[in-house]
Write an enzyme that holds these catalytic residues in place. Structure first.
Site, PDB file in Angstrom:
ATOM      1  N   LYS A  30       0.830  -1.214   0.000  1.00  0.00           N
ATOM      2  CA  LYS A  30       0.000   0.000   0.000  1.00  0.00           C
ATOM      3  C   LYS A  30       0.867   1.268   0.000  1.00  0.00           C
ATOM      4  CE  LYS A  30      -3.459   2.863   0.800  1.00  0.00           C
ATOM      5  NZ  LYS A  30      -4.434   3.262  -0.211  1.00  0.00           N
TER       6      LYS A  30
ATOM      7  N   LYS B 105       0.634  12.057   5.233  1.00  0.00           N
ATOM      8  CA  LYS B 105       0.951  11.023   6.228  1.00  0.00           C
ATOM      9  C   LYS B 105       1.519   9.775   5.529  1.00  0.00           C
ATOM     10  CE  LYS B 105      -2.402   8.396   7.022  1.00  0.00           C
ATOM     11  NZ  LYS B 105      -3.034   7.161   6.606  1.00  0.00           N
TER      12      LYS B 105
HETATM   13  P1  NAD Z   1     -11.777  10.009   7.722  1.00  0.00           P
HETATM   14  O1  NAD Z   1     -11.085  11.060   8.484  1.00  0.00           O
HETATM   15  O2  NAD Z   1     -12.830  10.358   6.730  1.00  0.00           O
HETATM   16  O3  NAD Z   1     -12.467   8.959   8.743  1.00  0.00           O
HETATM   17  C1  NAD Z   1     -11.909   8.532   9.926  1.00  0.00           C
HETATM   18  C2  NAD Z   1     -13.055   8.341  10.937  1.00  0.00           C
HETATM   19  O4  NAD Z   1     -12.497   7.822  12.141  1.00  0.00           O
HETATM   20  C3  NAD Z   1     -13.759   9.649  11.302  1.00  0.00           C
HETATM   21  O5  NAD Z   1     -15.153   9.460  11.196  1.00  0.00           O
HETATM   22  C4  NAD Z   1     -13.331   9.922  12.740  1.00  0.00           C
HETATM   23  O6  NAD Z   1     -14.321  10.572  13.513  1.00  0.00           O
HETATM   24  C5  NAD Z   1     -13.072   8.510  13.231  1.00  0.00           C
HETATM   25  N1  NAD Z   1     -12.135   8.430  14.336  1.00  0.00           N
HETATM   26  C6  NAD Z   1     -10.919   9.021  14.444  1.00  0.00           C
HETATM   27  N2  NAD Z   1     -10.334   8.656  15.605  1.00  0.00           N
HETATM   28  C7  NAD Z   1     -11.203   7.826  16.233  1.00  0.00           C
HETATM   29  C8  NAD Z   1     -11.178   7.129  17.445  1.00  0.00           C
HETATM   30  N3  NAD Z   1     -10.146   7.229  18.278  1.00  0.00           N
HETATM   31  N4  NAD Z   1     -12.249   6.364  17.771  1.00  0.00           N
HETATM   32  C9  NAD Z   1     -13.311   6.266  16.951  1.00  0.00           C
HETATM   33  N5  NAD Z   1     -13.386   6.911  15.768  1.00  0.00           N
HETATM   34  C10 NAD Z   1     -12.344   7.670  15.428  1.00  0.00           C
HETATM   35  O7  NAD Z   1     -10.643   9.135   7.052  1.00  0.00           O
HETATM   36  P2  NAD Z   1     -10.774   8.136   5.780  1.00  0.00           P
HETATM   37  O8  NAD Z   1     -10.577   8.929   4.545  1.00  0.00           O
HETATM   38  O9  NAD Z   1     -11.966   7.277   5.960  1.00  0.00           O
HETATM   39  O10 NAD Z   1      -9.413   7.294   5.987  1.00  0.00           O
HETATM   40  C11 NAD Z   1      -9.284   6.308   7.010  1.00  0.00           C
HETATM   41  C12 NAD Z   1      -8.016   5.511   6.747  1.00  0.00           C
HETATM   42  O11 NAD Z   1      -8.114   4.863   5.478  1.00  0.00           O
HETATM   43  C13 NAD Z   1      -6.737   6.379   6.705  1.00  0.00           C
HETATM   44  O12 NAD Z   1      -5.666   5.687   7.290  1.00  0.00           O
HETATM   45  C14 NAD Z   1      -6.536   6.590   5.206  1.00  0.00           C
HETATM   46  O13 NAD Z   1      -5.167   6.841   4.912  1.00  0.00           O
HETATM   47  C15 NAD Z   1      -7.030   5.273   4.637  1.00  0.00           C
HETATM   48  N6  NAD Z   1      -7.526   5.341   3.253  1.00  0.00           N
HETATM   49  C16 NAD Z   1      -8.353   6.347   2.838  1.00  0.00           C
HETATM   50  C17 NAD Z   1      -8.788   6.373   1.513  1.00  0.00           C
HETATM   51  C18 NAD Z   1      -9.698   7.472   0.990  1.00  0.00           C
HETATM   52  O14 NAD Z   1      -9.871   7.571  -0.248  1.00  0.00           O
HETATM   53  N7  NAD Z   1     -10.314   8.295   1.824  1.00  0.00           N
HETATM   54  C19 NAD Z   1      -8.404   5.353   0.614  1.00  0.00           C
HETATM   55  C20 NAD Z   1      -7.599   4.326   1.091  1.00  0.00           C
HETATM   56  C21 NAD Z   1      -7.149   4.331   2.413  1.00  0.00           C
END
Ligand code: NAD
Length: 300
Positions: A180, A249
């Site tokens: 990844k 990040k």
């Molecule tokens: P995001 O910020 O939209 O969602 C994260 C969620 O986690 C939020 O709703 C937040 O309130 C919640 N959260 C944070 N800390 C928390 C805690 N301690 N307890 C409970 N809930 C908590 O992020 P995302 O875009 O969904 O990305 C999440 C992960 O997936 C990241 O590591 C990102 O790099 C990875 N990712 C994202 C994408 C994308 O296109 N958005 C694609 C692949 C991978």
């Protein structure tokens, strides 16, 4: 089917982190007929999940005691670390012996540490980062690259089949994340290429939609060009999608991985510094395609 918590024979899932990725992933599991607890830091997301047919988790302890499969999709490595192996984390609690799957993008070495602690508590652990963005999460077509023991991978496979299409067991725990991070390194490079190319088009009197249509049939075509131009830049949209600070990040994590592998990512240093500056100038919460806006901002 109306499933009840007291149906003790039924497998129960939990999804922690109902964000841009987690919410549609958890919803797809509900729609596939699973009983799914949802937990999120901001409670409005838990309300949304209930409206989609999910179960609001009373607490992390409730998940620990009741869930057979526990999934996380959280923003930063610190979030995953605290949630799973922190002082008040899941693996300190009274757990069933669950399968734990992390879909976030964090570091390979963190996964190895979590896997050790999970194993000491009788749990199985997989790192399973995903690619394909929110569109892939919505449509259940994510690419899933999974590190961990074969037997745990097979156990997770029915869940992966709901969430994704290209599902690969990439080796021991941490290896999903290594693949990844190489992916993210290339996403960063392509994002800078798209941003600078479109800015050059603007400044030299070439219409961006004409450029996109011509380049889409040649070697400069890419999924990132399609995504950034088609879904965001041509629509004047910059709500994330995938936030620029999350890509920053990932580029830092890729750089750490390169250091540990005695590799110097020469172009990567420049690419990362550009994302760093964009973040410092207030672009971090915009979609990653807003790097184009930042490139224009520094030149004007
Ligand atoms: P995001 O910020 O939209 O969602 C994260 C969620 O986690 C939020 O709703 C937040 O309130 C919640 N959260 C944070 N800390 C928390 C805690 N301690 N307890 C409970 N809930 C908590 O992020 P995302 O875009 O969904 O990305 C999440 C992960 O997936 C990241 O590591 C990102 O790099 C990875 N990712 C994202 C994408 C994308 O296109 N958005 C694609 C692949 C991978």
């Amino acid at each position: 089917m109306d499933v009840k918590e007291e149906d003790s024979n039924m497998q129960k899932l939990a999804f922690i982190g109902l964000g841009n990725m987690g919410m549609p992933m958890a919803r797809n599991l509900v729609q596939a007929g699973y009983y799914v607890y949802g937990l999120n830091r901001s409670k409005a997301k838990e309300d949304n999940f209930e409206e989609l047919g999910g179960q609001r988790a009373e607490s992390l302890a409730h998940i620990a005691e009741n869930a057979d499969v526990i999934m996380t999709c959280l923003p930063q490595p610190e979030d995953v670390e605290q949630m799973l192996i922190g002082d008040n984390g899941l693996l300190q609690m009274n757990i069933k012996t669950p399968l734990i799957i992390d879909f976030s993008t964090v570091s390979p070495s963190l996964h190895v540490r979590i896997a050790k602690e999970a194993s000491a508590r009788g749990a199985r652990y997989l790192d399973a980062p995903v690619s394909g963005g929110t569109a892939g999460a919505e449509s259940g077509t994510l690419a899933i690259m999974c590190g961990g023991e074969e037997v745990a991978f097979e156990e997770a496979k029915p869940i992966f089949d709901v969430l994704g299409k290209n599902i690969t067991h990439t080796g021991p725990v941490g290896n999903g994340t290594k693949v990844k991070l190489i992916n993210q390194y290339m996403v960063g490079m392509h994002t800078v290429a798209v941003g600078e190319a479109l800015h050059l088009a603007d400044q030299s009197g070439i219409d961006k939609s004409l450029l996109y249509s011509v380049l889409s049939n040649g070697f400069a075509q890419s999924k990132i060009f399609d995504r950034h131009y088609g879904d965001f830049i041509s629509e004047n949209k910059d709500e994330p999608g995938f936030a620029l600070d999350l890509l920053l990040k990932d580029l830092g994590l890729a750089d750490d991985m390169a250091d540990e592998s005695n590799v110097s990512l020469k172009a990567g240093d420049f690419v990362r510094s550009l994302f760093q500056q964009a973040d410092e100038n207030g672009y971090g919460k915009k979609d990653m395609s807003a790097l184009y806006q930042y490139v224009k901002h520094i030149e004007n």
